[in-house]
Structures are given as C-alpha cells and as structure tokens.
Design an enzyme around this catalytic site. Structure first.
Site, PDB file in Angstrom:
ATOM      1  N   ARG A  49       0.707  -1.227  -0.113  1.00  0.00           N
ATOM      2  CA  ARG A  49       0.063  -0.037  -0.056  1.00  0.00           C
ATOM      3  C   ARG A  49       0.808   1.150   0.163  1.00  0.00           C
ATOM      4  O   ARG A  49       0.546   2.248   0.678  1.00  0.00           O
ATOM      5  CB  ARG A  49      -0.947  -0.132   1.166  1.00  0.00           C
ATOM      6  CG  ARG A  49      -2.274  -0.890   1.152  1.00  0.00           C
ATOM      7  CD  ARG A  49      -3.310  -0.432   2.085  1.00  0.00           C
ATOM      8  NE  ARG A  49      -4.046  -1.619   2.296  1.00  0.00           N
ATOM      9  CZ  ARG A  49      -4.100  -1.855   3.829  1.00  0.00           C
ATOM     10  NH1 ARG A  49      -3.751  -1.002   4.833  1.00  0.00           N
ATOM     11  NH2 ARG A  49      -4.693  -2.997   4.028  1.00  0.00           N
ATOM     12  N   ARG A  80      -3.418   6.414   1.217  1.00  0.00           N
ATOM     13  CA  ARG A  80      -4.226   7.562   2.002  1.00  0.00           C
ATOM     14  C   ARG A  80      -3.246   8.256   2.640  1.00  0.00           C
ATOM     15  O   ARG A  80      -3.324   9.390   3.171  1.00  0.00           O
ATOM     16  CB  ARG A  80      -5.394   7.032   2.701  1.00  0.00           C
ATOM     17  CG  ARG A  80      -6.418   6.723   1.855  1.00  0.00           C
ATOM     18  CD  ARG A  80      -7.669   6.264   2.552  1.00  0.00           C
ATOM     19  NE  ARG A  80      -7.362   4.982   3.222  1.00  0.00           N
ATOM     20  CZ  ARG A  80      -8.300   4.209   3.770  1.00  0.00           C
ATOM     21  NH1 ARG A  80      -9.513   4.675   4.171  1.00  0.00           N
ATOM     22  NH2 ARG A  80      -8.090   3.146   4.220  1.00  0.00           N
ATOM     23  N   ARG A  86      -7.036  11.303  -5.401  1.00  0.00           N
ATOM     24  CA  ARG A  86      -8.264  10.500  -5.246  1.00  0.00           C
ATOM     25  C   ARG A  86      -9.455  11.472  -5.181  1.00  0.00           C
ATOM     26  O   ARG A  86     -10.739  10.880  -5.970  1.00  0.00           O
ATOM     27  CB  ARG A  86      -8.042   9.826  -3.838  1.00  0.00           C
ATOM     28  CG  ARG A  86      -9.543   8.910  -3.796  1.00  0.00           C
ATOM     29  CD  ARG A  86      -9.251   8.103  -2.527  1.00  0.00           C
ATOM     30  NE  ARG A  86     -10.627   7.617  -1.996  1.00  0.00           N
ATOM     31  CZ  ARG A  86     -10.789   6.621  -1.305  1.00  0.00           C
ATOM     32  NH1 ARG A  86      -9.916   5.925  -0.777  1.00  0.00           N
ATOM     33  NH2 ARG A  86     -11.968   6.302  -0.773  1.00  0.00           N
ATOM     34  N   ASP A 120      -7.212  -2.528  -7.022  1.00  0.00           N
ATOM     35  CA  ASP A 120      -7.724  -3.140  -5.897  1.00  0.00           C
ATOM     36  C   ASP A 120      -7.853  -4.652  -6.171  1.00  0.00           C
ATOM     37  O   ASP A 120      -7.999  -5.102  -7.320  1.00  0.00           O
ATOM     38  CB  ASP A 120      -9.152  -2.525  -5.556  1.00  0.00           C
ATOM     39  CG  ASP A 120      -9.734  -2.982  -4.238  1.00  0.00           C
ATOM     40  OD1 ASP A 120     -10.379  -3.812  -4.384  1.00  0.00           O
ATOM     41  OD2 ASP A 120      -9.201  -2.233  -3.306  1.00  0.00           O
ATOM     42  N   TYR A 138     -15.049 -11.960   0.270  1.00  0.00           N
ATOM     43  CA  TYR A 138     -15.780 -10.764  -0.185  1.00  0.00           C
ATOM     44  C   TYR A 138     -16.938 -11.148  -1.014  1.00  0.00           C
ATOM     45  O   TYR A 138     -17.952 -10.683  -0.714  1.00  0.00           O
ATOM     46  CB  TYR A 138     -14.790  -9.875  -0.962  1.00  0.00           C
ATOM     47  CG  TYR A 138     -13.862  -9.089  -0.030  1.00  0.00           C
ATOM     48  CD1 TYR A 138     -14.216  -7.922   0.716  1.00  0.00           C
ATOM     49  CD2 TYR A 138     -12.265  -9.623  -0.082  1.00  0.00           C
ATOM     50  CE1 TYR A 138     -13.120  -7.464   1.584  1.00  0.00           C
ATOM     51  CE2 TYR A 138     -11.340  -8.848   0.709  1.00  0.00           C
ATOM     52  CZ  TYR A 138     -11.823  -7.787   1.543  1.00  0.00           C
ATOM     53  OH  TYR A 138     -11.017  -7.413   2.264  1.00  0.00           O
TER      54      TYR A 138
END
Length: 354
Positions: free
Chosen positions: A28, A32, A41, A78, A155
């Site tokens: 990652r 963020r 973003r 992703d 998921y």
C-alpha cells in the site's frame, strides 16, 4: 519494452541472487498516508474511478517513487477488480470499505459464476500496467498483483469485509462442493488476470491471500493452498526472455510456511508475527522471503524505526534472498516522513549484510 532496468536489486533478491543491499518496497505504498494521493483521489471522484482510469492509476503508482528511493513500484489497483468483472457490482461506501450489490448467496448465483473476459472487462488494469511500465522508464521493476481465490471468495460470499467470516465458512462447511466451484472459477480468473498483467509489462506478480489466516489448519489445506498452487503452476514464468518471479503472501500463514514454499513460488511474504530468521532456516534454501516489519512501528520515533529495521535485517542475517517490506499494508495514519526514515534505514543498515 525490453530495456535494461537501472535498478534490478528487487528482482535479483527475489531470485536469491547477490545484491549490494536489501531492496525495499511497502505494501500500500501508494495510498491515503500520502497527501498527493488524497488529492488525486479527490480529483478522481471515487476510489473505483481512480482504479478504472489508467492515467490516474499511473499517477498514484509513481507518487511514492517520487518521494522515496523505493526499489519497486506496485500497480495501483484493488484486489476486488475480478469479482467486479464477474458482475457482482462492487461499490465503496464512505468509511465502510468495499461492498457488493450482488453477493453469492444461493446455489443459482454460485453456479452462474463465470471467468470474466480479462481483455475486455479488466482492460483498464492491463492498460494501466502498460502505461506505468512505460512511465517508469526502466527505473525500477513493476509488480502486478491479485487477491487469492479464498480471499476474493470471502468478499464475494460475505458481500464485503467481515469480522467472523460466518457466511463464507458456513458455505465452506455445509456445501463444500459449491465453495470449491467458486474457488475453481476464481482461480482460473486470477491465473488469466496475472498472465495478462505479465504480458502488459509486470515484471513480478504477487498473490495476496489476505484472509488465508482465518482458516483452520485443515481448511487452509483444502480451500486456499491448492488454489494458490494451481495459479502459480499456471503462470507465465518468463516473458520477453526475462524470468518473472512470483510472490505468495498468506497473512497469518506462518504455520504453513513450509507448505507455501513448496508450491513453486519464488518468494513467500511474511506478516510481522513470524521471526524472519526462523523462516529463513526453514525455507531459505527454497524461496526468497519478503517482510516483515510491523507497520505500527512507523508510528514510533525515527530511532525506534531504525532499531526495529535493524532487528529484522539482523534476524534474516547475511546474504541475499530478502526483500524488506512491512508485515501488512502501511496504515493511512502513517507520517510520510517516517516512511522515508524506513527506506533510508533499510538501504543504509543492510549493506553490511551483503
């Protein structure tokens, strides 16, 4: 595309060839915790729009490399692109993470599951890979990736993230045939998807089995590991005359280290619960190791970051075959200056081990 890399330390470490220092990248690393990522973003409008724009995906992939002298870039995407392409309706609700509009809740939906047309439905990913590879201009290698069949299935059945995995485990124990059908279709999709990334320019691929560690010992050997092996065996291991290393990472998978090392991958990722020196003694003759600093160390002072980095390097010891990384993704609350300290520490402190 076959130009020589200016820095191939990462690839050489994965193949356990001699290097001058221990290479480092961070899971990652485009994310963020970087203000420039947050700005892009915002411009994209949503996380999914950011993933689906090759231009923006390229931009954010390169951001951490502009900031830190990292030894590899990782495609910005992703893991849930595959289930989305399978028609499950991926969306992200603010502050809640990924959700699916049409999770796999009944036999009919499960039996209808198909491998998507990678070249059509996931073209935005392969376009991003080609574009990033071009933009890197041979500076460092590019990592492509996918989620593992088990992790993606979690998921797909749960309809989002989960604390207890009750739905997917109920299916697994009550209807193992249906569970295997999901895993089989997903494994075929992952294999095609990673091969498409390799053809588009990825120089290494990584499989993230992020939720493998929630399985029992017996269940891991039935519902995760065989599918990881199937994918590894189905991957293109050479492209344009260059070897393509494969990294497999099961979070919480330290117990199954020997078995993971036997599936044919080139490197095994470790989370922070495993001593990397012990791991090397067990499987270092078979695979390279990637990891495994606790990401929370990056909340501490520069002195602590350096000391903990040294601890991991010393535990691995002398010689090649180690790619330094965090034991999981970098937290969004990390100060970028601390990430800079880590990269510098790895490069500086590791030379004496080579």
């Amino acid at each position: 595309m076959n130009f020589k890399l200016k820095n191939d330390t990462f690839l050489r470490a994965l193949l356990r060839q001699p290097t001058d220092y221990t290479p480092v990248w961070m899971m990652r690393q485009a994310g963020r915790y970087l203000p420039e990522y947050c700005a892009t973003r915002k411009r994209a409008g949503s996380f999914l729009d950011l993933c689906k724009s090759p231009d923006m995906a390229t931009e954010v992939t390169l951001q951490p490399l502009d900031r830190f002298p990292l030894d590899a870039a990782i495609l910005f995407s992703d893991i849930l692109t595959i289930p989305d392409a399978m028609g499950l309706g991926l969306y992200f609700s603010e502050g809640e993470g990924p959700k699916f509009e049409r999770p796999l809740r009944d036999e009919a939906a499960i039996k209808a599951l198909r491998v998507p047309d990678i070249n059509k439905d996931l073209r935005y990913v392969t376009d991003a890979v080609s574009q990033i590879r071009k933009a890197l201009n041979g500076s460092v290698p590019l990592i492509g990736f996918s989620g593992s069949p088990w992790t993606l299935s979690c998921y797909m059945v749960e309809g989002g993230g989960s604390d207890d995995y009750a739905r997917v485990k109920t299916l697994m124990y009550k209807e193992p045939k249906l569970m295997h059908h999901i895993l089989e279709v997903t494994a075929q999709a992952v294999t095609q998807y990673l091969n498409a990334q390799i053809e588009a320019g990825a120089q290494t691929v990584m499989i993230f089995d992020s939720w493998g560690g929630v399985l029992s010992h017996a269940a891991y050997y039935e519902f995760s590991l065989p599918y990881l092996q199937q994918i590894v065996q189905g991957l293109k291991r050479e492209h344009d005359g260059i070897k393509i290393p494969v990294i497999v990472f099961t979070k919480g998978g330290g117990l199954w280290l020997d078995s993971i090392a036997d599936i044919g991958c080139d490197a095994v990722g470790l989370d922070w619960t495993m001593d990397i020196g012990v791991a090397r003694q067990k499987v270092g003759h078979k695979v390279a190791l990637q990891g495994n600093l606790d990401p929370a160390v990056l909340f501490a002072t520069p002195e602590v970051i350096c000391a903990e980095t040294e601890r991991v390097l010393a535990s691995y010891g002398y010689g090649s075959g180690h790619v330094f990384n965090l034991g999981h993704g970098i937290s969004q609350f990390t100060n970028p200056d601390n990430a800079a300290v880590l990269v510098q520490a790895v490069h500086g402190l590791s030379r004496k081990y080579h």
